[in-house]
Scaffold this active site. Structure first.
Site, PDB file in Angstrom:
ATOM      1  N   HIS A  68      58.999  57.405  32.199  1.00 45.31           N
ATOM      2  CA  HIS A  68      59.274  56.406  33.231  1.00 45.31           C
ATOM      3  C   HIS A  68      58.869  56.910  34.610  1.00 45.31           C
ATOM      4  O   HIS A  68      59.009  58.106  34.904  1.00 45.31           O
ATOM      5  CB  HIS A  68      60.765  56.028  33.221  1.00 45.31           C
ATOM      6  CG  HIS A  68      61.120  55.116  32.090  1.00 45.31           C
ATOM      7  ND1 HIS A  68      61.180  55.551  30.782  1.00 45.31           N
ATOM      8  CD2 HIS A  68      61.401  53.786  32.070  1.00 45.31           C
ATOM      9  CE1 HIS A  68      61.491  54.530  30.006  1.00 45.31           C
ATOM     10  NE2 HIS A  68      61.620  53.456  30.745  1.00 45.31           N
ATOM     11  N   PRO A  69      58.365  56.013  35.445  1.00 42.16           N
ATOM     12  CA  PRO A  69      57.918  56.414  36.785  1.00 42.16           C
ATOM     13  C   PRO A  69      59.099  56.664  37.717  1.00 42.16           C
ATOM     14  O   PRO A  69      60.182  56.121  37.520  1.00 42.16           O
ATOM     15  CB  PRO A  69      57.119  55.201  37.261  1.00 42.16           C
ATOM     16  CG  PRO A  69      57.771  54.042  36.557  1.00 42.16           C
ATOM     17  CD  PRO A  69      58.176  54.574  35.202  1.00 42.16           C
ATOM     18  N   GLU A  85      58.872  44.924  37.830  1.00 41.26           N
ATOM     19  CA  GLU A  85      60.300  45.211  38.027  1.00 41.26           C
ATOM     20  C   GLU A  85      60.552  45.819  39.396  1.00 41.26           C
ATOM     21  O   GLU A  85      61.502  45.441  40.100  1.00 41.26           O
ATOM     22  CB  GLU A  85      60.790  46.135  36.906  1.00 41.26           C
ATOM     23  CG  GLU A  85      60.890  45.438  35.558  1.00 41.26           C
ATOM     24  CD  GLU A  85      60.780  46.380  34.362  1.00 41.26           C
ATOM     25  OE1 GLU A  85      60.809  45.892  33.222  1.00 41.26           O
ATOM     26  OE2 GLU A  85      60.678  47.606  34.581  1.00 41.26           O
ATOM     27  N   GLN A  86      59.706  46.767  39.797  1.00 42.63           N
ATOM     28  CA  GLN A  86      59.895  47.389  41.105  1.00 42.63           C
ATOM     29  C   GLN A  86      59.590  46.410  42.237  1.00 42.63           C
ATOM     30  O   GLN A  86      60.246  46.433  43.284  1.00 42.63           O
ATOM     31  CB  GLN A  86      59.027  48.644  41.219  1.00 42.63           C
ATOM     32  CG  GLN A  86      59.470  49.770  40.298  1.00 42.63           C
ATOM     33  CD  GLN A  86      59.011  51.140  40.764  1.00 42.63           C
ATOM     34  OE1 GLN A  86      58.809  51.373  41.953  1.00 42.63           O
ATOM     35  NE2 GLN A  86      58.873  52.067  39.812  1.00 42.63           N
ATOM     36  N   PHE A 117      64.830  59.979  37.581  1.00 43.91           N
ATOM     37  CA  PHE A 117      65.942  59.029  37.627  1.00 43.91           C
ATOM     38  C   PHE A 117      65.459  57.691  37.076  1.00 43.91           C
ATOM     39  O   PHE A 117      64.482  57.120  37.561  1.00 43.91           O
ATOM     40  CB  PHE A 117      66.416  58.862  39.071  1.00 43.91           C
ATOM     41  CG  PHE A 117      67.426  57.778  39.268  1.00 43.91           C
ATOM     42  CD1 PHE A 117      68.734  57.932  38.847  1.00 43.91           C
ATOM     43  CD2 PHE A 117      67.074  56.586  39.899  1.00 43.91           C
ATOM     44  CE1 PHE A 117      69.675  56.931  39.037  1.00 43.91           C
ATOM     45  CE2 PHE A 117      67.998  55.584  40.095  1.00 43.91           C
ATOM     46  CZ  PHE A 117      69.311  55.758  39.665  1.00 43.91           C
ATOM     47  N   VAL A 118      66.135  57.206  36.042  1.00 46.64           N
ATOM     48  CA  VAL A 118      65.772  55.930  35.415  1.00 46.64           C
ATOM     49  C   VAL A 118      66.941  54.979  35.558  1.00 46.64           C
ATOM     50  O   VAL A 118      68.082  55.307  35.201  1.00 46.64           O
ATOM     51  CB  VAL A 118      65.424  56.103  33.928  1.00 46.64           C
ATOM     52  CG1 VAL A 118      65.055  54.752  33.316  1.00 46.64           C
ATOM     53  CG2 VAL A 118      64.299  57.106  33.744  1.00 46.64           C
ATOM     54  N   VAL A 121      66.316  48.251  37.085  1.00 41.90           N
ATOM     55  CA  VAL A 121      66.329  47.647  38.415  1.00 41.90           C
ATOM     56  C   VAL A 121      66.681  46.166  38.362  1.00 41.90           C
ATOM     57  O   VAL A 121      67.016  45.574  39.386  1.00 41.90           O
ATOM     58  CB  VAL A 121      64.985  47.856  39.148  1.00 41.90           C
ATOM     59  CG1 VAL A 121      64.760  49.321  39.430  1.00 41.90           C
ATOM     60  CG2 VAL A 121      63.832  47.251  38.373  1.00 41.90           C
TER      61      VAL A 121
END
Length: 284
Positions: A68-69, A85-86, A117-118, A121
């Protein structure tokens, strides 16, 4: 055809293509779940996906988390799903000060846990909520954070499946069928004239077969969302059966008004009937 029926009938390659990004850069989940078909429901499919991830070994979970980014970074590799999502959480439009704080907390988190950190969102859909979650979770242990991150990833996957389902539903072709059951004899009613209207315009005329069914698959034009009406010419049928009735008959032509909604697949509109009453419902 319903959306879950469509999913169950996808080829293996098409199923994996549709669902490979539900878990970030982790098509192995889609590859694992395809063999669990047929699914009874979308909810069952999502639950099995979650179970597969929860039952994975710790190394596989860490690889998934690290796929995950990091939130708020500009020059990182994002799937289309992550980017959308972001964007919805406005993380691509932060002020310099906001971005600096988010990056500092991300770095502190990554230095402590050795993975990014995931957070889902969609459930924390603004900068303030995400910062609060970051600060709170920095106090957790590594074991707690692995569990939390996996649960967040499963939540992300659930929303992504919902989006795929909406897209599949929008592409489902509407279809329609009907049958008539004679409640006096408990048998199908053959040779009953049926007329189908769309917005008060006749689009089909036919008769039920020996099973009381009517073939509507050869309509001239595809069905569209909108208002429809079946007209069942039932009095002639009862007359041929020599059932006792009144003159004029209590039921002559039964008209059933119904609507077809976009993306809802197959509709079955049956008629259960006697000389003095009838009922209908949406079947499958």
């Amino acid at each position: 055809m319903t959306v879950i029926q469509t999913i169950n009938q996808l080829s293996v390659d098409e199923f994996i293509r549709q669902f490979e990004n539900v878990f970030e850069h982790s098509p192995w989940v889609a590859q694992a779940i395809v063999n669990y078909r047929p699914f009874a429901s979308v909810e069952q499919m999502v639950n099995i996906m979650g179970d597969i991830v929860q039952q994975a070994d710790i190394e596989k979970k860490l690889v998934l988390i690290r796929s995950h980014p990091e939130l708020g970074y500009d020059k990182i590799r994002l799937t289309t799903e992550s980017q959308n999502e972001q964007n919805r959480a406005k993380l691509r439009n932060l002020t310099d000060q906001e971005r600096k704080k988010l990056i500092e907390l991300n770095e502190a988190y990554k230095n402590k846990f050795n993975f990014p950190f995931v957070v889902c969102v969609t459930n924390h859909n603004n900068y303030t909520a995400i910062i609060h979650a970051l600060e709170t979770r920095l106090q957790s242990s590594s074991e707690q954070e692995i569990d939390t991150a996996i649960n967040e990833i499963i939540q992300i996957a659930s929303y992504r499946v919902q989006n795929i389902i909406l897209n599949l539903e929008s592409n489902l072709q509407l279809s329609l069928s009907t049958h008539i059951l004679d409640l006096v004899s408990g048998s199908p009613a053959p040779n009953v004239k049926i007329v189908l209207y769309y917005n008060e315009i006749i689009i089909f005329e036919g008769k039920t077969n020996h099973d009381g069914r009517c073939n509507l698959s050869n309509l001239t034009n595809p069905l569209k969302p909108g208002s429809y009406q079946f007209a069942f010419y039932i009095a002639d049928y009862f007359k041929k059966q020599n059932y006792p009735t009144t003159n004029p008959p209590f039921l002559d032509v039964i008209r059933v008004d119904f609507g077809l909604a976009k993306g809802k697949g197959h509709y079955h509109v049956p008629l259960l009937v006697s000389p003095y009453g009838f009922s209908t419902y949406r079947g499958s």
